[in-house]
Design an enzyme around this catalytic site. Structure first.
Site, short mmCIF file in Angstrom:
data_model
loop_
_atom_site.label_atom_id
_atom_site.label_comp_id
_atom_site.label_asym_id
_atom_site.label_seq_id
_atom_site.Cartn_x
_atom_site.Cartn_y
_atom_site.Cartn_z
N SER A 4 1.00 -1.26 0.16
CA SER A 4 0.33 -0.10 0.17
C SER A 4 0.77 0.98 0.08
CB SER A 4 -0.92 -0.07 1.38
OG SER A 4 -1.48 -1.20 0.97
N HIS A 20 0.51 -2.73 -7.24
CA HIS A 20 -0.80 -2.28 -6.45
C HIS A 20 -2.19 -2.76 -6.84
CE1 HIS A 20 -2.71 0.86 -3.99
NE2 HIS A 20 -2.44 -0.28 -3.58
N GLU A 34 -1.74 -0.23 -10.51
CA GLU A 34 -0.70 0.41 -10.77
C GLU A 34 0.32 -0.13 -10.23
OE1 GLU A 34 -1.18 2.94 -7.22
OE2 GLU A 34 -0.23 4.81 -7.80
N ASN A 60 -2.19 5.54 -3.01
CA ASN A 60 -2.81 5.48 -1.43
C ASN A 60 -2.17 6.70 -0.78
OD1 ASN A 60 -3.99 3.04 -1.49
ND2 ASN A 60 -2.45 2.14 -0.99
P1 NAD Z 1 -3.56 -9.47 4.73
O1 NAD Z 1 -2.92 -9.38 6.23
O2 NAD Z 1 -5.35 -9.61 4.33
O3 NAD Z 1 -2.85 -10.58 4.35
C1 NAD Z 1 -1.90 -10.65 4.81
C2 NAD Z 1 -1.19 -12.30 4.42
O4 NAD Z 1 0.40 -12.14 4.29
C3 NAD Z 1 -1.45 -12.95 5.43
O5 NAD Z 1 -2.04 -14.29 5.56
C4 NAD Z 1 0.04 -13.82 6.59
O6 NAD Z 1 -0.77 -14.70 7.48
C5 NAD Z 1 0.81 -13.68 5.51
N1 NAD Z 1 2.01 -13.40 5.53
C6 NAD Z 1 2.92 -12.75 6.99
N2 NAD Z 1 4.23 -13.31 7.07
C7 NAD Z 1 4.23 -14.35 6.10
C8 NAD Z 1 5.56 -14.21 5.28
N3 NAD Z 1 7.09 -14.72 5.95
N4 NAD Z 1 5.27 -16.08 4.16
C9 NAD Z 1 4.17 -15.75 3.93
N5 NAD Z 1 3.28 -15.19 4.10
C10 NAD Z 1 2.72 -14.41 4.90
O7 NAD Z 1 -2.70 -8.38 3.70
P2 NAD Z 1 -3.65 -7.97 2.37
O8 NAD Z 1 -5.04 -7.07 3.07
O9 NAD Z 1 -3.49 -8.96 1.90
O10 NAD Z 1 -2.05 -7.29 1.72
C11 NAD Z 1 -1.10 -8.07 1.25
C12 NAD Z 1 -0.51 -6.24 0.84
O11 NAD Z 1 -0.94 -5.92 0.24
C13 NAD Z 1 0.25 -5.41 1.74
O12 NAD Z 1 0.85 -5.26 2.02
C14 NAD Z 1 -1.03 -4.47 1.82
O13 NAD Z 1 -0.88 -3.18 1.69
C15 NAD Z 1 -1.48 -4.52 0.35
N6 NAD Z 1 -2.48 -4.54 -0.37
C16 NAD Z 1 -3.62 -4.51 0.32
C17 NAD Z 1 -5.35 -3.49 -0.21
C18 NAD Z 1 -6.05 -4.28 0.32
O14 NAD Z 1 -7.43 -3.55 0.57
N7 NAD Z 1 -6.10 -4.98 1.62
C19 NAD Z 1 -4.91 -2.74 -1.39
C20 NAD Z 1 -3.59 -3.11 -2.34
C21 NAD Z 1 -2.47 -3.08 -1.67
#
Ligand code: NAD
Length: 302
Positions: A119, A140, A152, A190
């Protein structure tokens, strides 16, 4: 042409990326840290495919079983050794991503491009954790991934034009369009959105209005499809908080300081749709993929 995709992190975003790629015929290796999370991801992807098929009766779609047969669910990072392209979606914490990249760098093929789904974290910074900075690109995705046509794409300081082209080709395989921007924390989307969401939380904290009315103003007055607090619930309030922390630290600018109410809600386990409650309440995780919030939560009283 990408045949085998590595997806690290099977949370909200990783599930969406894995589903979208498997539905386009790619083989996917989906990695997370526990079998329980992977089982929930498997279940969630199947439900999302079934719901999408129910809504779109015109186009015949593959069964959830056929799509999921192309996905290897694993806790073993070594299974990424042969993937052509990798999308990393682990939690938005610098310490977690920082620990992961040297391992990915060691395991993956030298010509594998790493797409960082973050993000707010600078892609140039992520590249510096690897020996392949020219092959690290920001990607992104928007949430929910299978339904959003635009992505993005972020060009970091060392990202090569070849890696940008590979990223665009991969997105074209997914049926998505790339908008390429230059690297600064938060990028375009963001850097702007997080300030809006955070200010909306301050407005609720200051009891200027309720979450429902804040969102109604954005939808009714500005024509937005979703209000800032519904958007925050969809993204995940923990992810919003981590992103604001990253932006605050990256720019050393107090305008990014997270609202105390946001931190309090995250401490209380109110993560939004993925936990069933944030500023609004949601019936179940799978319905949350497609449904609207059912009722408001009086967050001021928490
Ligand atoms: P989330 O918390 O739903 O999922 C993250 C996952 O990563 C979890 O299942 C966790 O167990 C796993 N994880 C943590 N450490 C790990 C490791 N060492 N090896 C493998 N897996 C591991 O988060 P999310 O919403 O899916 O976001 C993931 C990324 O995408 C973040 O960087 C977030 O900023 C970005 N993002 C999120 C959104 C959104 O709308 N949620 C949108 C765009 C980008």
């Amino acid at each position: 042409m990408i045949h085998t995709l590595g997806v690290v992190g099977a949370g909200v975003m990783g599930r969406g990326v894995a589903q979208a790629a498997a539905q386009k015929g790619m083989r996917v290796v989906l990695v997370d840290i526990s079998d329980d999370i992977l089982a929930a991801a498997d279940n969630d992807i199947r439900q999302a495919i079934r719901f999408a098929a129910m809504l779109d009766k015109k186009s015949p779609s593959e069964s959830a079983d056929d799509v999921c047969a192309r996905i290897t669910f694993t806790t073993d990072l070594n299974q990424l050794a042969l993937v052509d392209f990798l999308v990393e979606n682990v939690s938005e914490k610098v310490s977690i991503k920082r620990a992961l990249y040297p391992q990915l760098d060691r395991i993956c093929k030298d010509d594998c491009v790493f797409a960082v789904n973050t993000s707010a974290i600078s892609i140039t910074r992520v590249g510096s954790w690897t020996q392949r900075a020219s092959k690290v690109v920001g990607m992104h995705f928007m949430n929910p991934v299978p339904m959003k046509p635009l992505v993005e794409v972020i060009r970091a300081h060392h990202t090569s034009e070849a890696s940008i082209n590979t990223a665009k080709q991969f997105l074209a395989q997914l049926g998505k369009e790339a908008i390429v921007v230059n690297d600064m924390p938060g990028f375009v989307s963001n850097r702007i959105l997080m300030l809006t969401v955070n200010e909306a939380v301050f407005v609720v904290q200051d009891q200027v209005s309720t979450p429902r009315d804040v969102d109604r103003i954005f939808k009714g007055c500005f024509g937005h499809k979703m209000g800032p607090l519904e958007t925050a619930d969809l993204i995940g309030l923990d992810t919003i908080l981590f992103s604001l922390d990253v932006l605050y630290e990256s720019y050393n600018d107090p305008k990014f300081r997270p609202a105390p109410l946001l931190r309090k809600m995250v401490d209380a386990g109110l993560f939004g749709r993925k936990s069933g409650e944030g500023f609004f309440k949601y019936p179940t995780l799978h319905q949350a993929v497609l449904s609207k919030p059912t009722s408001t939560t009086v967050v001021e009283k928490k």
